[in-house]
Design a protein around this motif. Structure first.
Motif, PDB file in Angstrom:
ATOM      1  N   VAL A 314      43.719  42.935  38.494  1.00 23.40           N
ATOM      2  CA  VAL A 314      43.639  43.220  37.067  1.00 23.40           C
ATOM      3  C   VAL A 314      43.286  44.695  36.910  1.00 23.40           C
ATOM      4  CG1 VAL A 314      42.917  40.898  36.403  1.00 23.40           C
ATOM      5  CG2 VAL A 314      41.201  42.619  36.887  1.00 23.40           C
ATOM      6  N   GLU A 315      43.418  45.167  35.695  1.00 23.71           N
ATOM      7  CA  GLU A 315      43.071  46.553  35.405  1.00 23.71           C
ATOM      8  C   GLU A 315      41.706  46.561  34.726  1.00 23.71           C
ATOM      9  OE1 GLU A 315      44.996  49.204  36.101  1.00 23.71           O
ATOM     10  OE2 GLU A 315      43.921  50.761  35.016  1.00 23.71           O
ATOM     11  N   THR A 316      40.705  47.086  35.407  1.00 25.01           N
ATOM     12  CA  THR A 316      39.411  47.228  34.753  1.00 25.01           C
ATOM     13  C   THR A 316      39.348  48.614  34.122  1.00 25.01           C
ATOM     14  OG1 THR A 316      38.217  48.185  36.595  1.00 25.01           O
ATOM     15  CG2 THR A 316      38.392  45.810  36.563  1.00 25.01           C
ATOM     16  N   ALA A 317      38.206  48.938  33.549  1.00 27.44           N
ATOM     17  CA  ALA A 317      38.080  50.243  32.911  1.00 27.44           C
ATOM     18  C   ALA A 317      38.135  51.367  33.930  1.00 27.44           C
ATOM     19  CB  ALA A 317      36.775  50.311  32.131  1.00 27.44           C
ATOM     20  N   ARG A 318      37.910  51.037  35.204  1.00 27.58           N
ATOM     21  CA  ARG A 318      37.856  52.058  36.241  1.00 27.58           C
ATOM     22  C   ARG A 318      39.109  52.132  37.071  1.00 27.58           C
ATOM     23  NH1 ARG A 318      34.020  50.293  34.880  1.00 27.58           N
ATOM     24  NH2 ARG A 318      32.848  51.842  33.784  1.00 27.58           N
ATOM     25  N   GLY A 319      39.908  51.081  37.037  1.00 20.87           N
ATOM     26  CA  GLY A 319      41.106  51.074  37.856  1.00 20.87           C
ATOM     27  C   GLY A 319      41.475  49.674  38.274  1.00 20.87           C
ATOM     28  N   GLU A 320      42.137  49.597  39.391  1.00 18.39           N
ATOM     29  CA  GLU A 320      42.666  48.308  39.818  1.00 18.39           C
ATOM     30  C   GLU A 320      41.596  47.521  40.552  1.00 18.39           C
ATOM     31  OE1 GLU A 320      46.304  48.577  42.079  1.00 18.39           O
ATOM     32  OE2 GLU A 320      45.693  46.798  43.185  1.00 18.39           O
ATOM     33  N   PHE A 321      41.363  46.322  40.070  1.00 20.62           N
ATOM     34  CA  PHE A 321      40.385  45.438  40.691  1.00 20.62           C
ATOM     35  C   PHE A 321      41.132  44.248  41.261  1.00 20.62           C
ATOM     36  CE2 PHE A 321      37.572  41.764  40.475  1.00 20.62           C
ATOM     37  CZ  PHE A 321      36.457  42.234  41.138  1.00 20.62           C
ATOM     38  N   GLY A 322      40.915  43.969  42.523  1.00 21.17           N
ATOM     39  CA  GLY A 322      41.635  42.871  43.164  1.00 21.17           C
ATOM     40  C   GLY A 322      40.693  41.830  43.728  1.00 21.17           C
ATOM     41  N   VAL A 323      41.125  40.590  43.655  1.00 22.87           N
ATOM     42  CA  VAL A 323      40.367  39.495  44.263  1.00 22.87           C
ATOM     43  C   VAL A 323      41.270  38.854  45.301  1.00 22.87           C
ATOM     44  CG1 VAL A 323      39.174  37.327  43.887  1.00 22.87           C
ATOM     45  CG2 VAL A 323      39.155  39.043  42.132  1.00 22.87           C
ATOM     46  N   TYR A 324      40.769  38.732  46.508  1.00 23.44           N
ATOM     47  CA  TYR A 324      41.531  38.130  47.595  1.00 23.44           C
ATOM     48  C   TYR A 324      40.734  36.946  48.105  1.00 23.44           C
ATOM     49  CZ  TYR A 324      43.869  37.805  52.129  1.00 23.44           C
ATOM     50  OH  TYR A 324      44.553  37.367  53.226  1.00 23.44           O
ATOM     51  N   ILE A 325      41.296  35.761  47.952  1.00 28.21           N
ATOM     52  CA  ILE A 325      40.579  34.551  48.362  1.00 28.21           C
ATOM     53  C   ILE A 325      41.360  33.896  49.488  1.00 28.21           C
ATOM     54  CG2 ILE A 325      39.819  32.256  47.642  1.00 28.21           C
ATOM     55  CD1 ILE A 325      39.428  33.307  44.859  1.00 28.21           C
ATOM     56  N   ILE A 326      40.658  33.607  50.583  1.00 29.58           N
ATOM     57  CA  ILE A 326      41.246  32.765  51.625  1.00 29.58           C
ATOM     58  C   ILE A 326      40.568  31.409  51.505  1.00 29.58           C
ATOM     59  CG2 ILE A 326      41.680  32.442  54.075  1.00 29.58           C
ATOM     60  CD1 ILE A 326      41.346  35.379  54.477  1.00 29.58           C
ATOM     61  N   SER A 327      41.373  30.382  51.348  1.00 28.83           N
ATOM     62  CA  SER A 327      40.810  29.057  51.159  1.00 28.83           C
ATOM     63  C   SER A 327      41.199  28.180  52.341  1.00 28.83           C
ATOM     64  CB  SER A 327      41.339  28.452  49.865  1.00 28.83           C
ATOM     65  OG  SER A 327      41.110  27.077  49.862  1.00 28.83           O
ATOM     66  N   ASP A 328      40.264  27.327  52.765  1.00 27.38           N
ATOM     67  CA  ASP A 328      40.606  26.354  53.799  1.00 27.38           C
ATOM     68  C   ASP A 328      40.574  24.939  53.227  1.00 27.38           C
ATOM     69  OD1 ASP A 328      37.940  26.365  53.438  1.00 27.38           O
ATOM     70  OD2 ASP A 328      37.378  26.530  55.542  1.00 27.38           O
ATOM     71  N   GLY A 329      40.766  24.860  51.915  1.00 26.27           N
ATOM     72  CA  GLY A 329      40.878  23.544  51.302  1.00 26.27           C
ATOM     73  C   GLY A 329      39.566  22.930  50.878  1.00 26.27           C
ATOM     74  N   LYS A 330      38.451  23.598  51.177  1.00 26.69           N
ATOM     75  CA  LYS A 330      37.149  23.050  50.784  1.00 26.69           C
ATOM     76  C   LYS A 330      36.774  23.562  49.396  1.00 26.69           C
ATOM     77  CE  LYS A 330      35.302  22.485  55.425  1.00 26.69           C
ATOM     78  NZ  LYS A 330      35.625  23.602  56.306  1.00 26.69           N
ATOM     79  N   LYS A 331      35.596  23.151  48.934  1.00 31.06           N
ATOM     80  CA  LYS A 331      35.193  23.594  47.590  1.00 31.06           C
ATOM     81  C   LYS A 331      34.636  25.014  47.602  1.00 31.06           C
ATOM     82  CE  LYS A 331      30.501  21.849  47.610  1.00 31.06           C
ATOM     83  NZ  LYS A 331      29.393  21.461  46.790  1.00 31.06           N
ATOM     84  N   ASN A 332      34.299  25.517  48.783  1.00 28.40           N
ATOM     85  CA  ASN A 332      33.877  26.918  48.886  1.00 28.40           C
ATOM     86  C   ASN A 332      35.021  27.730  49.470  1.00 28.40           C
ATOM     87  OD1 ASN A 332      31.385  25.794  48.312  1.00 28.40           O
ATOM     88  ND2 ASN A 332      30.785  25.754  50.451  1.00 28.40           N
ATOM     89  N   PRO A 333      35.145  28.987  49.092  1.00 29.74           N
ATOM     90  CA  PRO A 333      36.168  29.810  49.743  1.00 29.74           C
ATOM     91  C   PRO A 333      35.779  30.118  51.184  1.00 29.74           C
ATOM     92  CG  PRO A 333      34.887  31.103  48.200  1.00 29.74           C
ATOM     93  CD  PRO A 333      34.430  29.700  48.044  1.00 29.74           C
ATOM     94  N   TYR A 334      36.798  30.307  52.024  1.00 29.30           N
ATOM     95  CA  TYR A 334      36.517  30.680  53.421  1.00 29.30           C
ATOM     96  C   TYR A 334      36.115  32.147  53.489  1.00 29.30           C
ATOM     97  CZ  TYR A 334      37.329  31.732  58.316  1.00 29.30           C
ATOM     98  OH  TYR A 334      37.181  32.161  59.600  1.00 29.30           O
ATOM     99  N   ARG A 335      36.798  32.965  52.699  1.00 30.50           N
ATOM    100  CA  ARG A 335      36.484  34.388  52.667  1.00 30.50           C
ATOM    101  C   ARG A 335      36.916  34.921  51.310  1.00 30.50           C
ATOM    102  NH1 ARG A 335      34.983  39.115  52.632  1.00 30.50           N
ATOM    103  NH2 ARG A 335      35.593  40.784  54.037  1.00 30.50           N
ATOM    104  N   VAL A 336      36.107  35.798  50.744  1.00 30.79           N
ATOM    105  CA  VAL A 336      36.467  36.462  49.494  1.00 30.79           C
ATOM    106  C   VAL A 336      36.344  37.958  49.712  1.00 30.79           C
ATOM    107  CG1 VAL A 336      35.887  36.795  47.080  1.00 30.79           C
ATOM    108  CG2 VAL A 336      35.666  34.565  48.062  1.00 30.79           C
ATOM    109  N   LYS A 337      37.369  38.677  49.271  1.00 29.88           N
ATOM    110  CA  LYS A 337      37.297  40.136  49.356  1.00 29.88           C
ATOM    111  C   LYS A 337      37.596  40.686  47.980  1.00 29.88           C
ATOM    112  CE  LYS A 337      38.097  44.397  51.157  1.00 29.88           C
ATOM    113  NZ  LYS A 337      37.443  45.098  50.052  1.00 29.88           N
ATOM    114  N   PHE A 338      36.761  41.611  47.542  1.00 31.33           N
ATOM    115  CA  PHE A 338      37.011  42.270  46.270  1.00 31.33           C
ATOM    116  C   PHE A 338      37.478  43.690  46.546  1.00 31.33           C
ATOM    117  CE2 PHE A 338      33.591  39.247  45.094  1.00 31.33           C
ATOM    118  CZ  PHE A 338      34.340  38.470  44.243  1.00 31.33           C
ATOM    119  N   ARG A 339      38.573  44.048  45.919  1.00 30.16           N
ATOM    120  CA  ARG A 339      39.021  45.444  46.000  1.00 30.16           C
ATOM    121  C   ARG A 339      38.497  46.129  44.752  1.00 30.16           C
ATOM    122  NH1 ARG A 339      41.107  49.911  43.801  1.00 30.16           N
ATOM    123  NH2 ARG A 339      42.608  50.999  45.079  1.00 30.16           N
ATOM    124  N   SER A 340      37.455  46.933  44.934  1.00 34.52           N
ATOM    125  CA  SER A 340      36.852  47.524  43.740  1.00 34.52           C
ATOM    126  C   SER A 340      37.378  48.936  43.543  1.00 34.52           C
ATOM    127  CB  SER A 340      35.331  47.527  43.867  1.00 34.52           C
ATOM    128  OG  SER A 340      34.945  48.425  44.837  1.00 34.52           O
TER     129      SER A 340
END
Lengths: 377, 160
Positions: A314-340
């Motif tokens: 998405v475009e925030t006030a500062r620039g491009e903000f990205g969310v990267y979620i790796i899921s292994d099918g559980k209710k918690n994500p396996y890994r989350v990375k934010f591109r700030s």
């Protein structure tokens, strides 16, 4: 006597004219705990090495232990000035992974909220930019106008900064009955106030002298350092996610992506002022046409994402903000990375400020609009 | 000659832009009713927060000291920071059945991030967000609160 001569000769050989200065972590113009190791020769900046991590809170790691709706409240606390956009990024990512289509009403409200928070963020940036350059008046004037937006947020979302409003599947609450009236009142008022910003700061000779042709960033550098948002667009890097990869109600509205190729501090300043006008334009197109309907889709009690990798930007006030979620099918994500956006923008500071005076470094840093929790997360 | 013109021109321009800015500040000096500042500690009696403002989690009780909490623990599960602890007990109801009920609904205000997830998840609407925002206390232990009042019990007709 000969010893003294030797000392004098050897002191000539010692490289004494460059020295290192720590700017921060408590420097007021870094707006938080950012430490810049500045290599100086006299007053001229030679090299800047940013040191981050003073308020690293491990949000990405914390996300691995909590469920998807709970991640939202942590993203508020990263870039607290664009909390709505950060929330929306996670919400959109989860919705896309589950292939949930949210009602039009949600899309409209989300877009209005995004633009309101962009306005609030740019207002705060404007007043802080003036303050960094010694104009304290701007600080009060910017905060005065921002107060109205925060009141709108408080009435509808229940909080001023940590709004936690966009949740997977829709919104936390429906909009408050006063919302539309308040937004329209604010826009009417703010359209009169925004030209004052130009009169107070943009046209000021001292301000112009301190920003014109200062802190040049070329298009190549902007792209290779990943500088996005108004900072990147000031160098001619067309990077507006709202245009290139539209989400929510952005495909439905008319607005311009403000671009300039000059690449100096004043261009970056001017683009943000122009963006405020564009935000007003977007809100005006949407505010009267919010469609009726539900404010949220009924989601399951425990949201589980299918196995795989999901990315949303998405475009925030500062620039491009990205969310990267790796899921292994559980209710918690396996890994989350934010591109700030702040992190990438910060490291282009060396390219911009090298060769300028140390007082200009403060001005250049202001035009980047850094938010430290966004950098450190 | 040109240099002199340029020199005085810059000064004139500087003064002009300065006066443009001072015109605006002067305008606000003489229109104090346009200010938005609130005199906070003085206006505490009249200060009213918005209805949705999230200040703290509270459990409303009616006049008979009854609440709506069944002790199901869904709020505890939904809390991201572990700021809610539910201690339940077994009570024997009038018709002789054993039933789970709330013993203590412990709320750690110091951990709470006011995200509203517990209130949204509560199936009976037993907890709501209160508008009080003055949470400063001298001792950290005072931030741990028990939301159900002593001697309170569940209201009639609340479905589990």
């Amino acid at each position: 006597m000969s010893e003294l001569k030797e000392i004098i000769i050897s002191s000539d050989k010692i490289h004494t004219d460059q020295y290192l200065v720590n700017m921060g972590p408590q420097h007021p113009s870094t707006h938080g705990v950012l430490r810049l190791l500045v290599q100086l020769e006299g007053e001229i900046v030679h090299h800047i090495q940013p040191h981050v991590g003073y308020i690293h809170s491990g949000i990405e790691k914390m996300c691995e232990a909590i469920s998807y709706p709970q991640i939202i409240h942590l993203t508020d606390r990263m870039d607290y000035l664009s909390a709505h956009m950060n929330n929306e990024a996670v919400a959109l990512c989860v919705e896309n992974a589950l292939q949930v289509e949210v009602p039009d009403r949600v899309k409209y409200i989300r877009t209005i909220m995004d633009e309101l928070s962009r306005l609030a963020s740019h207002q705060l940036w404007w007043c802080v930019m003036g303050m960094d350059l010694g104009a304290l008046t701007t600080f009060f004037y910017g905060l005065r106008d921002r107060e109205h937006i925060l009141d709108i947020f408080e009435e509808t979302c229940g909080a001023r900064l940590t709004v936690n409003y966009n949740v997977p599947g829709g919104l936390m609450f429906d909009i408050h009955p006063n919302f539309q009236k308040r937004v329209k009142d604010f826009l009417k008022e703010f359209k009169k106030k925004l030209p004052e910003y130009d009169q107070l700061l943009s046209d000021n000779v001292i301000f112009r002298e301190r920003t014109n042709n200062i802190g040049y960033l070329s298009l190549e550098d902007a792209i290779s350092w990943g500088v996005t948002g108004p900072s990147g667009r000031g160098s001619g890097f067309s990077c507006d996610v709202r245009k290139h990869e539209p989400y929510s109600a952005y495909p439905l509205v008319q607005f311009q992506e403000k671009l300039d190729t000059k690449g100096d501090s004043f261009t970056r300043y001017k683009l943000r002022i122009d963006e405020m006008w564009e935000s007003i334009r977007i809100i005006e197109q949407l505010i009267d046409n919010i469609p009726e309907g539900d404010y949220a889709v009924k989601m399951k009690g425990v949201i589980k994402l299918p196995e795989g990798e999901f990315y949303q930007r998405v475009e925030t006030a500062r620039g491009e903000f990205g969310v990267y979620i790796i899921s292994d099918g559980k209710k918690n994500p396996y890994r989350v990375k934010f591109r700030s956006p702040g992190f990438s923008n910060l490291f282009a500071l060396n390219k911009m400020a090298a060769g300028h005076k140390i007082a200009d470094l403060v001005a250049i840093m202001s035009t980047l609009d850094l938010v430290i929790p966004d950098i450190d997360r | 000659m040109n240099a002199i013109f340029e020199y005085f021109g810059t000064i004139f321009k500087g003064v002009k832009t300065l006066l443009t800015g001072m015109k605006i500040t002067g305008k606000y000096v003489f229109t104090p009713w346009k200010h938005v500042t609130q005199q906070y500690p003085e206006n505490r009696e009249t200060l009213k927060m918005f209805d949705r403002y999230r200040g703290e989690v509270i459990m409303p009780h009616n006049e008979n000291n009854e609440h709506l909490c069944t002790g199901c623990g869904i709020c505890e599960l939904n809390c991201p920071n572990g700021s809610i602890e539910i201690i339940s007990k077994m009570v024997v109801s009038e018709d002789g059945k054993k039933k789970r009920a709330i013993d203590q609904h412990i709320y750690h205000l110091g951990m709470c991030t006011f995200c509203n997830l517990c209130v949204k998840a509560c199936p009976t609407g037993a907890i709501v967000m209160g508008q009080n925002f003055e949470h400063a206390v001298w001792d950290r232990s005072k931030l741990t609160k028990v939301l159900n009042q002593p001697g309170s019990k569940i209201a009639q007709g609340v479905k589990e």
